[in-house]
Design an enzyme around this catalytic site. Structure first.
Site, mmCIF file in Angstrom:
data_model
loop_
_atom_site.group_PDB
_atom_site.id
_atom_site.type_symbol
_atom_site.label_atom_id
_atom_site.label_comp_id
_atom_site.label_asym_id
_atom_site.label_seq_id
_atom_site.Cartn_x
_atom_site.Cartn_y
_atom_site.Cartn_z
ATOM 1 N N ASP A 12 15.854 55.685 14.298
ATOM 2 C CA ASP A 12 14.769 56.510 13.727
ATOM 3 C C ASP A 12 15.106 57.244 12.425
ATOM 4 O O ASP A 12 14.789 58.435 12.296
ATOM 5 C CB ASP A 12 14.282 57.523 14.788
ATOM 6 C CG ASP A 12 13.706 56.859 16.025
ATOM 7 O OD1 ASP A 12 13.682 55.617 16.100
ATOM 8 O OD2 ASP A 12 13.293 57.601 16.949
ATOM 9 N N LYS A 110 8.959 51.708 18.906
ATOM 10 C CA LYS A 110 8.796 52.317 20.231
ATOM 11 C C LYS A 110 7.850 53.498 20.147
ATOM 12 O O LYS A 110 7.727 54.129 19.089
ATOM 13 C CB LYS A 110 10.166 52.767 20.768
ATOM 14 C CG LYS A 110 10.848 53.747 19.842
ATOM 15 C CD LYS A 110 12.261 54.052 20.264
ATOM 16 C CE LYS A 110 12.905 55.055 19.338
ATOM 17 N NZ LYS A 110 12.225 56.357 19.275
ATOM 18 N N CYS A 155 16.302 60.888 20.700
ATOM 19 C CA CYS A 155 16.293 59.422 20.731
ATOM 20 C C CYS A 155 17.690 58.809 20.754
ATOM 21 O O CYS A 155 17.907 57.795 21.417
ATOM 22 C CB CYS A 155 15.436 58.890 19.592
ATOM 23 S SG CYS A 155 13.680 59.263 19.878
HETATM 24 C C1 VGL Z 1 12.281 61.716 18.368
HETATM 25 C C2 VGL Z 1 11.053 63.487 19.171
HETATM 26 C C3 VGL Z 1 9.904 62.728 19.174
HETATM 27 C C4 VGL Z 1 13.613 61.196 17.923
HETATM 28 C C5 VGL Z 1 11.148 60.935 18.376
HETATM 29 O O1 VGL Z 1 13.646 60.218 17.143
HETATM 30 O O2 VGL Z 1 14.638 61.780 18.343
HETATM 31 N N1 VGL Z 1 12.227 62.975 18.783
HETATM 32 N N2 VGL Z 1 9.965 61.446 18.764
#
Ligand code: VGL
Ligand code: ZN
Length: 202
Positions: A12, A110, A155
């Site tokens: 991410d 995702k 994540c």
């Molecule tokens: C994430 C919160 C919501 C992450 C993704 O990538 O850690 N955290 N969505």
């Protein structure tokens, strides 16, 4: 060069998780040069991308009266309500421009189902619905995964814990990750990772 049984999974590294983004992780962009350099050492490189519809159930804005960073109970357990982030197709969901995406052989998206969040690269937050990553890794004879990216305590950690429970050797390179650290979540997470046998490297 690392062995062909080892994969680098970059979690991410998207605009919304970097300074200026909708769910900015402090200092999130600072890990990018190190991640770009790491990609040269792995023969298998996988990226993940948080990828939500605007109606996603993890967004506080989709729950009347709810404030961001509060907790609600979902059918699959407790869920943090986040600011609206990584909406599919928006600039916030795009990889940070400094990230070298060329070495990526697979990009896993995702969180695209409205009713369920997905922190882990392996399973959605019900810990059951697979993303397909496990099958991909097994088909390529991967036995060991190294995780870097954002955010350490969400994540990255969820992915590392699932990898370990699936039997992959699982390493998190802490200096190539940054945390949200909501109510002490980073410290709690580090304990969970250690207890699960995840290797914490630098
Ligand atoms: C994430 C919160 C919501 C992450 C993704 O990538 O850690 N955290 N969505
Ligand atoms: Zn998300």
């Amino acid at each position: 060069m690392r062995s062909t049984t080892e994969a680098l999974i970059v979690i991410d590294v998207q605009n919304d998780f970097c300074p200026g983004g909708a769910l900015a992780v402090p200092d999130g962009n600072s890990i990018i040069p190190g991640i770009n350099a790491l990609m040269d050492k792995f023969s298998i490189v996988i990226l993940t991308q948080d990828w939500h519809p605007s109606t996603h159930a993890s967004f506080a804005a989709n729950h009347t009266g709810a404030i961001p960073f509060s907790l609600i109970e979902m059918p699959y357990g407790p869920q943090v309500l986040w600011p609206t982030h990584c909406v599919m197709g928006t600039n916030g969901a795009t990889f940070h421009p400094a990230l070298n995406t060329n070495p990526a052989q697979l990009i896993i998206r995702k969180g695209f189902r409205q009713e369920i969040d997905s922190y882990s690269a392996f399973f959605e937050n019900d810990h059951k619905t697979p993303t397909g990553l496990e099958g991909y890794l097994r088909a390529r004879d991967v036995t060991s995964v190294t995780l870097v990216g954002l955010a350490t305590d969400y994540c990255v950690a969820y992915s590392a814990l699932d990898a370990a429970s699936l039997g992959f050797q699982s390493t998190v390179l802490m200096n190539a990750c940054r945390a949200i650290d909501l109510n002490g979540s980073l410290a709690t997470t580090i304990e969970k990772l250690r207890a699960a046998g995840v290797i914490l490297g630098h």
